[in-house]
Enzyme design. Sequence first.
Site, PDB file in Angstrom:
ATOM      1  N   HIS A  21       0.873  -1.159   0.083  1.00 59.04           N
ATOM      2  CA  HIS A  21       0.107   0.100   0.068  1.00 59.04           C
ATOM      3  C   HIS A  21       0.846   1.549   0.029  1.00 59.04           C
ATOM      4  O   HIS A  21       0.743   2.204  -0.702  1.00 59.04           O
ATOM      5  CB  HIS A  21      -0.864  -0.216   1.348  1.00 59.04           C
ATOM      6  CG  HIS A  21      -2.037  -0.989   1.536  1.00 59.04           C
ATOM      7  ND1 HIS A  21      -2.299  -1.883   2.691  1.00 59.04           N
ATOM      8  CD2 HIS A  21      -2.804  -1.343   0.416  1.00 59.04           C
ATOM      9  CE1 HIS A  21      -3.067  -2.588   2.281  1.00 59.04           C
ATOM     10  NE2 HIS A  21      -3.654  -2.243   0.941  1.00 59.04           N
ATOM     11  N   LYS A  45     -16.713  -6.800   6.143  1.00 65.65           N
ATOM     12  CA  LYS A  45     -15.317  -7.280   5.949  1.00 65.65           C
ATOM     13  C   LYS A  45     -14.765  -7.926   7.112  1.00 65.65           C
ATOM     14  O   LYS A  45     -13.614  -8.389   7.245  1.00 65.65           O
ATOM     15  CB  LYS A  45     -14.538  -6.245   5.201  1.00 65.65           C
ATOM     16  CG  LYS A  45     -14.735  -6.225   3.846  1.00 65.65           C
ATOM     17  CD  LYS A  45     -13.343  -5.759   3.048  1.00 65.65           C
ATOM     18  CE  LYS A  45     -13.853  -5.919   1.487  1.00 65.65           C
ATOM     19  NZ  LYS A  45     -12.489  -5.194   0.747  1.00 65.65           N
ATOM     20  N   ARG A  99      -1.995  -6.479  -8.445  1.00 64.27           N
ATOM     21  CA  ARG A  99      -1.035  -6.975  -8.208  1.00 64.27           C
ATOM     22  C   ARG A  99      -1.034  -8.131  -9.091  1.00 64.27           C
ATOM     23  O   ARG A  99      -0.870  -8.040 -10.340  1.00 64.27           O
ATOM     24  CB  ARG A  99      -1.172  -7.619  -6.740  1.00 64.27           C
ATOM     25  CG  ARG A  99      -0.727  -6.819  -5.636  1.00 64.27           C
ATOM     26  CD  ARG A  99      -1.392  -7.247  -4.259  1.00 64.27           C
ATOM     27  NE  ARG A  99      -2.945  -7.130  -4.349  1.00 64.27           N
ATOM     28  CZ  ARG A  99      -3.632  -7.118  -3.187  1.00 64.27           C
ATOM     29  NH1 ARG A  99      -2.998  -7.558  -1.996  1.00 64.27           N
ATOM     30  NH2 ARG A  99      -4.848  -6.813  -3.099  1.00 64.27           N
ATOM     31  N   SER A 137      -2.916  -7.761   3.031  1.00 62.38           N
ATOM     32  CA  SER A 137      -3.227  -7.649   4.169  1.00 62.38           C
ATOM     33  C   SER A 137      -3.829  -8.755   5.080  1.00 62.38           C
ATOM     34  O   SER A 137      -3.378  -9.371   6.182  1.00 62.38           O
ATOM     35  CB  SER A 137      -4.235  -6.558   4.446  1.00 62.38           C
ATOM     36  OG  SER A 137      -3.780  -5.293   4.080  1.00 62.38           O
TER      37      SER A 137
HETATM   38  P1  ADP Z   1      -9.627  -3.481  -0.734  1.00 65.75           P
HETATM   39  O1  ADP Z   1     -10.547  -4.135   0.161  1.00 65.75           O
HETATM   40  O2  ADP Z   1      -9.891  -2.526  -1.823  1.00 65.75           O
HETATM   41  O3  ADP Z   1      -8.969  -5.043  -1.432  1.00 65.75           O
HETATM   42  P2  ADP Z   1      -7.159  -3.271   0.049  1.00 65.75           P
HETATM   43  O4  ADP Z   1      -6.541  -2.568   1.379  1.00 65.75           O
HETATM   44  O5  ADP Z   1      -6.496  -4.855   0.170  1.00 65.75           O
HETATM   45  O6  ADP Z   1      -8.348  -2.964   0.028  1.00 65.75           O
HETATM   46  O7  ADP Z   1      -6.225  -2.720  -1.008  1.00 65.75           O
HETATM   47  C1  ADP Z   1      -6.315  -1.485  -1.546  1.00 65.75           C
HETATM   48  C2  ADP Z   1      -5.711  -1.291  -2.920  1.00 65.75           C
HETATM   49  O8  ADP Z   1      -4.206  -1.597  -2.630  1.00 65.75           O
HETATM   50  C3  ADP Z   1      -6.171  -2.045  -3.896  1.00 65.75           C
HETATM   51  O9  ADP Z   1      -6.024  -1.371  -5.185  1.00 65.75           O
HETATM   52  C4  ADP Z   1      -4.902  -3.169  -4.024  1.00 65.75           C
HETATM   53  O10 ADP Z   1      -4.965  -3.986  -5.154  1.00 65.75           O
HETATM   54  C5  ADP Z   1      -3.831  -2.565  -3.498  1.00 65.75           C
HETATM   55  N1  ADP Z   1      -2.801  -3.308  -3.292  1.00 65.75           N
HETATM   56  C6  ADP Z   1      -2.934  -4.098  -2.059  1.00 65.75           C
HETATM   57  N2  ADP Z   1      -1.781  -4.782  -1.726  1.00 65.75           N
HETATM   58  C7  ADP Z   1      -0.797  -4.311  -2.746  1.00 65.75           C
HETATM   59  C8  ADP Z   1       0.466  -4.584  -2.882  1.00 65.75           C
HETATM   60  N3  ADP Z   1       1.169  -5.538  -2.099  1.00 65.75           N
HETATM   61  N4  ADP Z   1       0.995  -4.102  -4.061  1.00 65.75           N
HETATM   62  C9  ADP Z   1       0.397  -3.331  -4.878  1.00 65.75           C
HETATM   63  N5  ADP Z   1      -0.973  -2.797  -4.708  1.00 65.75           N
HETATM   64  C10 ADP Z   1      -1.655  -3.497  -3.649  1.00 65.75           C
END
Ligand code: ADP
Length: 169
Positions: A21, A45, A99, A137
Amino acid sequence: MSVQKRIGLYPGTFDPITLGHMDIIERSAGLVDHLIIGVSNNPSKKPLFSIEERIDMVQRETAHLAAEKGVTLEVRSFDCLMMTFVEQIGASVILRGLRAVSDFEYEFQMTAMNYQLNPNVETVFLMADPSLQAIASRLVKEIAIYDGEISKFVTSTVREDVLVKLGKK
Ligand code: ADP
C-alpha cells in the site's frame, strides 16, 4: 485562468496498511496535487482493526510523504458507495494497485461499473512493485496469527500494532 487542482482517491481497507500500500501511495502522490486515502468502513469485511485504528495507522505511516512529494495528503473514512464518496470529495482520479492476474478480473469489472456511474472519473492502475506484489493484508494477519515473521511486509510500527492486537505482545 485558474488551474484546477487534481484530486485523487486511493481507496482500500488497509487492515493493516502494508509496504505494498505504501508503495502505491508514494507513487500516487507523484501524480496528483491532493491525495485522499479513503479507508473503507465496511463492517461486513470484519476487519481486525477498527476504522479509527486504521485511519490512525495510515495517517501515521504516510505523514512524512506530503513534504517529500510536494502534495497535500488527507486520510478519510467512507461508508457509502465509492463513487458517491468520489463525488463528495471532488476527485477526478481513482488510484488502484494491481497485483497478480487475480486482481485483474475484479478490478476490471469494478472499473467498468464505476465508469457507468460517472464517466468523468478515471481509474488509474499502478502495477505492483514486483518485490512487493505478493503482500496482502489478509496474509500478513494469517502469518502473524501463526507466529510467523511479518517484518518484510509492514513497517516496524505496524508490526507492533498487529502483534499487540493479536495479544502476542
Ligand atoms: P480492498 O478491500 O479494496 O481490496 P486493500 O486494502 O486490500 O483493499 O487494497 C487497496 C488497494 O491496494 C487495492 O487497489 C489493491 O489492489 C492495492 N494493493 C494491496 N496490496 C498491494 C500490493 N502489495 N502491491 C500493490 N498494490 C496493492
